[in-house]
Design an enzyme around this catalytic site. Sequence first.
Site, PDB file in Angstrom:
ATOM      1  N   ARG A 128       0.815  -1.223   0.000  1.00  0.00           N
ATOM      2  CA  ARG A 128       0.000   0.000   0.000  1.00  0.00           C
ATOM      3  C   ARG A 128       0.845   1.268   0.000  1.00  0.00           C
ATOM      4  NH1 ARG A 128      -3.482  -1.496   4.896  1.00  0.00           N
ATOM      5  NH2 ARG A 128      -2.566  -3.564   4.837  1.00  0.00           N
ATOM      6  N   GLU A 149       1.550  -5.941  13.040  1.00  0.00           N
ATOM      7  CA  GLU A 149       0.411  -6.128  13.945  1.00  0.00           C
ATOM      8  C   GLU A 149      -0.215  -7.513  13.801  1.00  0.00           C
ATOM      9  OE1 GLU A 149      -3.021  -3.541  13.480  1.00  0.00           O
ATOM     10  OE2 GLU A 149      -3.616  -3.828  15.565  1.00  0.00           O
TER      11      GLU A 149
HETATM   12  O1  LIG Z   1       3.203  -1.029  11.792  1.00  0.00           O
HETATM   13  P1  LIG Z   1       3.009  -2.471  11.476  1.00  0.00           P
HETATM   14  O2  LIG Z   1       2.459  -3.274  12.618  1.00  0.00           O
HETATM   15  O3  LIG Z   1       4.246  -3.081  10.908  1.00  0.00           O
HETATM   16  O4  LIG Z   1       1.867  -2.560  10.351  1.00  0.00           O
HETATM   17  C1  LIG Z   1       1.811  -1.690   9.257  1.00  0.00           C
HETATM   18  C2  LIG Z   1       1.986  -2.387   7.950  1.00  0.00           C
HETATM   19  O5  LIG Z   1       0.956  -3.362   7.739  1.00  0.00           O
HETATM   20  C3  LIG Z   1       0.351  -3.150   6.457  1.00  0.00           C
HETATM   21  O6  LIG Z   1       1.016  -3.835   5.448  1.00  0.00           O
HETATM   22  P2  LIG Z   1       0.838  -5.369   5.065  1.00  0.00           P
HETATM   23  O7  LIG Z   1       2.071  -6.108   5.470  1.00  0.00           O
HETATM   24  O8  LIG Z   1      -0.454  -5.891   5.565  1.00  0.00           O
HETATM   25  O9  LIG Z   1       0.921  -5.366   3.495  1.00  0.00           O
HETATM   26  P3  LIG Z   1       0.030  -4.832   2.299  1.00  0.00           P
HETATM   27  O10 LIG Z   1       0.347  -3.383   2.175  1.00  0.00           O
HETATM   28  O11 LIG Z   1       0.546  -5.644   1.185  1.00  0.00           O
HETATM   29  O12 LIG Z   1      -1.428  -5.085   2.615  1.00  0.00           O
HETATM   30  C4  LIG Z   1       0.494  -1.655   6.253  1.00  0.00           C
HETATM   31  O13 LIG Z   1       0.369  -1.300   4.889  1.00  0.00           O
HETATM   32  C5  LIG Z   1       1.877  -1.390   6.807  1.00  0.00           C
HETATM   33  O14 LIG Z   1       2.894  -1.629   5.851  1.00  0.00           O
HETATM   34  N1  LIG Z   2      -5.182  -2.324  11.806  1.00  0.00           N
HETATM   35  C1  LIG Z   2      -4.670  -2.238  10.584  1.00  0.00           C
HETATM   36  N2  LIG Z   2      -5.410  -1.790   9.547  1.00  0.00           N
HETATM   37  C2  LIG Z   2      -4.881  -1.679   8.297  1.00  0.00           C
HETATM   38  N3  LIG Z   2      -3.629  -2.019   8.007  1.00  0.00           N
HETATM   39  C3  LIG Z   2      -2.854  -2.478   9.015  1.00  0.00           C
HETATM   40  N4  LIG Z   2      -1.555  -2.865   9.030  1.00  0.00           N
HETATM   41  C4  LIG Z   2      -1.267  -3.230  10.296  1.00  0.00           C
HETATM   42  N5  LIG Z   2      -2.312  -3.083  11.100  1.00  0.00           N
HETATM   43  C5  LIG Z   2      -3.329  -2.610  10.322  1.00  0.00           C
END
Ligand SMILES: O=P(O)(O)OC[C@H]1O[C@H](OP(=O)(O)OP(=O)(O)O)[C@H](O)[C@@H]1O
Ligand SMILES: Nc1ncnc2[nH]cnc12
Length: 178
Positions: free
Chosen positions: A67, A104
């Site tokens: 994202r 998370e």
């Molecule tokens: O602060 P954190 O606990 O590390 O979480 C945040 C991350 O989680 C999500 O990515 P995700 O790995 O789900 O990947 P995506 O963007 O491919 O959905 C979001 O886009 C951040 O990169």
């Molecule tokens: N609560 C949340 N919602 C969307 N993206 C996330 N990436 C990590 N935690 C998330």
Amino acid sequence: MSNYDIERIKSMLGTHADFPKEGIVFKDMFPVFQDPTAVEALITNIVHHLTSTHKEKIDVVVGLDARGFLFGPLIALRLGAAFAPVRKAGKLPGDCARAVYAKEYGEDVFEIQKSAIKPNARVVIVDDLIATGGSAGAAGELIKKCDGKTVEYVFVMELDFLNGRKVLDAPVYSLIHL
Ligand SMILES: O=P(O)(O)OC[C@H]1O[C@H](OP(=O)(O)OP(=O)(O)O)[C@H](O)[C@@H]1O
Ligand SMILES: Nc1ncnc2[nH]cnc12
């Protein structure tokens, strides 16, 4: 950006309980992309913040898979900076630096192409959201491994209750606090 604009963007976010796992409240920013004026407002706000904060040139905007790729290139283009992707492991060819991390709702591995970050390059790391800070922290580690300098972390949304910014080693800017 006015409080009105921030509240308008907040009202567009999707909220999904127990996604992708039980106990997680998932904040979905894709609905915001249905309104180009909202995207324009948030990109303009972030670019204004960066240009007014950093006197020295920002060399590279780094976006996090996946994202972060929606915002990073738009910001880089307006700054006249390069864009470089941090990707989940196994997606980037060539010589890569690697970092294992926890986020998370799980664990993952990030990589960056070493050639994307020149020694002493001034880097801004961009993502859609910071939760625990695990993903952004791992990206910061990658920039260090490439001998670059992270000058700021920028997020569209921050989950304040998780205080993820405490694990980051440079100033943090978030547009929307949830
Ligand atoms: O602060 P954190 O606990 O590390 O979480 C945040 C991350 O989680 C999500 O990515 P995700 O790995 O789900 O990947 P995506 O963007 O491919 O959905 C979001 O886009 C951040 O990169
Ligand atoms: N609560 C949340 N919602 C969307 N993206 C996330 N990436 C990590 N935690 C998330």
